[in-house]
Motif scaffolding. Sequence first.
Motif, PDB file in Angstrom:
ATOM      1  N   ALA A 241       0.831  -1.198   0.000  1.00 37.55           N
ATOM      2  CA  ALA A 241       0.000   0.000   0.000  1.00 37.55           C
ATOM      3  C   ALA A 241       0.865   1.247   0.000  1.00 37.55           C
ATOM      4  O   ALA A 241       1.968   1.262   0.538  1.00 37.55           O
ATOM      5  CB  ALA A 241      -0.918  -0.002   1.220  1.00 37.55           C
ATOM      6  N   VAL A 242       0.352   2.288  -0.620  1.00 37.88           N
ATOM      7  CA  VAL A 242       0.953   3.618  -0.560  1.00 37.88           C
ATOM      8  C   VAL A 242       0.007   4.472   0.265  1.00 37.88           C
ATOM      9  O   VAL A 242      -1.169   4.635  -0.095  1.00 37.88           O
ATOM     10  CB  VAL A 242       1.134   4.220  -1.963  1.00 37.88           C
ATOM     11  CG1 VAL A 242       1.650   5.651  -1.869  1.00 37.88           C
ATOM     12  CG2 VAL A 242       2.086   3.372  -2.793  1.00 37.88           C
ATOM     13  N   THR A 243       0.477   4.994   1.403  1.00 37.59           N
ATOM     14  CA  THR A 243      -0.403   5.802   2.229  1.00 37.59           C
ATOM     15  C   THR A 243      -0.769   7.087   1.500  1.00 37.59           C
ATOM     16  O   THR A 243       0.062   7.693   0.823  1.00 37.59           O
ATOM     17  CB  THR A 243       0.248   6.133   3.585  1.00 37.59           C
ATOM     18  OG1 THR A 243       1.460   6.854   3.366  1.00 37.59           O
ATOM     19  CG2 THR A 243       0.538   4.858   4.357  1.00 37.59           C
ATOM     20  N   GLU A 244      -2.010   7.490   1.645  1.00 38.58           N
ATOM     21  CA  GLU A 244      -2.545   8.606   0.874  1.00 38.58           C
ATOM     22  C   GLU A 244      -2.497   9.901   1.667  1.00 38.58           C
ATOM     23  O   GLU A 244      -3.150  10.022   2.703  1.00 38.58           O
ATOM     24  CB  GLU A 244      -3.987   8.305   0.466  1.00 38.58           C
ATOM     25  CG  GLU A 244      -4.616   9.392  -0.394  1.00 38.58           C
ATOM     26  CD  GLU A 244      -6.075   9.108  -0.724  1.00 38.58           C
ATOM     27  OE1 GLU A 244      -6.632   9.837  -1.557  1.00 38.58           O
ATOM     28  OE2 GLU A 244      -6.648   8.166  -0.132  1.00 38.58           O
ATOM     29  N   PRO A 245      -1.744  10.892   1.195  1.00 39.90           N
ATOM     30  CA  PRO A 245      -1.808  12.203   1.827  1.00 39.90           C
ATOM     31  C   PRO A 245      -3.083  12.928   1.416  1.00 39.90           C
ATOM     32  O   PRO A 245      -3.754  12.526   0.460  1.00 39.90           O
ATOM     33  CB  PRO A 245      -0.565  12.921   1.286  1.00 39.90           C
ATOM     34  CG  PRO A 245      -0.264  12.242   0.006  1.00 39.90           C
ATOM     35  CD  PRO A 245      -0.834  10.858   0.056  1.00 39.90           C
ATOM     36  N   PRO A 246      -3.435  13.997   2.107  1.00 41.21           N
ATOM     37  CA  PRO A 246      -4.537  14.824   1.606  1.00 41.21           C
ATOM     38  C   PRO A 246      -4.132  15.458   0.281  1.00 41.21           C
ATOM     39  O   PRO A 246      -2.953  15.711   0.042  1.00 41.21           O
ATOM     40  CB  PRO A 246      -4.720  15.876   2.705  1.00 41.21           C
ATOM     41  CG  PRO A 246      -3.404  15.933   3.412  1.00 41.21           C
ATOM     42  CD  PRO A 246      -2.839  14.546   3.331  1.00 41.21           C
TER      43      PRO A 246
END
Length: 371
Positions: free
Chosen positions: A148-153
């Motif tokens: 997974a790639v963590t999602e920034p705002p």
Amino acid sequence: MPPHQETPVKSTVVPFEPDTLPTPLRRLGHHDVLERWRAVDRSAHAPHVVAVPGDDGEDWAAAALVTARPHTAYLKIVDAVGDVPAAVDAVVSSARHRGLAQVKWEGWTASAEVAAAVGFAPLRVPLAQAEDAGGPAAGYVRWLHDGAVTEPPYYGQTTHFTCGAVTALVAQAHAGALPRESLDRPAELTLWRDATNFPACEPVGLGVAVRRAWPSSPVTVFLDVDRPVLLDHYPASEQEWRAVLQRVSRTDAGRVGVPIDSGHLPMTAIRSAIGRREHVLLLVSLAGMQGFDVPHWVLCHGAVPGAVVIEDPWANAATGDTWVDAHLLPVPDSSLDEMSTISSDRYRGAVIIGCPERDASSSDSSEPTEE
């Protein structure tokens, strides 16, 4: 719900020519959708139609309009019509065959339920955008690799010149050093005001501004030329006073503890920084992705096999480019290496923000303040 597993779908790919839509596409109907496809000039993003043939071999059972920024590692579904799951499966299969990192889907007509049923997750909607940005109210993504790639705002710059400030703010929100609700226009303009070289943000000034705003966040500037930068398009008289300000920024860097590394920052080091959960603000040219050689700041925050995942705070609405393209955007290492080699002397400018020191004072976890 387990992720949707696409089955092999026979499909055909034809270029999208807005003035000569294929007859099978017209027979699928959806006049309003087709009008949206034709509303802007998408030619810079290799528009094509992925079609699923019907049982009679003449008509189409489904079709999707697919685009992507050049020199990137994704495909974007603008809309799918007809047998939507079949059209989406065909696009995903095409992306897998090409070794791409992801497929995105603009939420003009697709609901969250429909997207989830074919394996797509919702994207965070933008906190802000420029007035002329446009784009759908929702978007979806499907990664084509494990992990997974963590999602920034996502925050779209609200001016033509605040890309550097926005990338820094998004980086700090992603790192937990800035509350998400503090990522707003006053924060954007306040940080830009402290970093600007009028109107651009050059690497040293940006690094100093970040360090001032968040004293507990380690900051290193990488700039492998010993001269003022981002000034070549100005006449000599306009370069002179901006050069003075850049020299002042170097003095300020020494005062506030921002090292300036004069070595060329390689892609391997960018990946290593991301692996340490650091954030890389990278100066790039938009020539490759948008067709014009303008310097621009992006945020490198994730990595997948063969590509670095960036946040681009700007999208070109005139070409059908939207926040769905710019958010969680995978760029092949080789493409990003070329994009971030700037000017005729091929320098690289970057600001790496380290993980906040949690044992430091928490006073820097609020929005940036004036010096």
